[in-house]
Design a protein around this motif. Structure first.
Motif: not given
Length: 136
Positions: A105, A32, A119-120, A109, A113, A97-98, A95
């Motif tokens: 992931i 991240r 993704l939302k 996903q 991406i 991911p949250e 994007e």
């Protein structure tokens, strides 16, 4: 006529074949923190070991984004060495991911991406999932 390359013993390679194929069998881990895209394989392996606590030789796929999320690097150990995939977007961003910590992931996903899907706004239809005997 499609562009193709003929390698002795390997058959034809066409330009419309994907250079990278991420399947559901790949376990993917997202790093991240923003990553300096000048980092190479050895330094990224250090991040995998020291920050994610994972083994870079495991065959798992590790994902690194730059600060602006216009570039991504994917690190993967294959049977005979490391592969490092680097993609730079000319417009737009990837994007993230949250979540707040490094996370696993799904390969689905990751493919979304890389394809630029929001993704939302995705909604998945219900599917059957086999429960493990130990979970019951």
């Amino acid at each position: 006529m499609k562009d193709s390359l003929r390698l002795p013993g390997f058959g034809n390679f066409s330009s419309d074949q994907p250079m990278l194929s991420i399947t559901r069998f790949h376990r993917c881990y997202l790093y991240r923190r923003p990553t300096d895209m000048r980092k190479g394989i050895d330094t990224l392996c250090g991040l995998v070991k020291n920050e994610l606590g994972k083994d870079p030789l495991s065959g798992e796929l590790f994902i690194f984004f730059c600060r602006g999320r216009r570039r991504v690097k994917l690190l993967l150990w294959e049977e005979d060495g490391f592969s490092l995939y680097h993609k730079r977007l000319e417009k737009g961003t990837f994007e993230m991911p949250e979540g707040s910590t490094h996370q696993s992931i799904s390969s689905e996903q990751l493919n979304l991406i890389l394809a630029g899907v929001n993704l939302k706004k995705i909604s998945l239809r219900p599917r059957y999932k086999l429960l493990n005997a130990s979970a019951a």
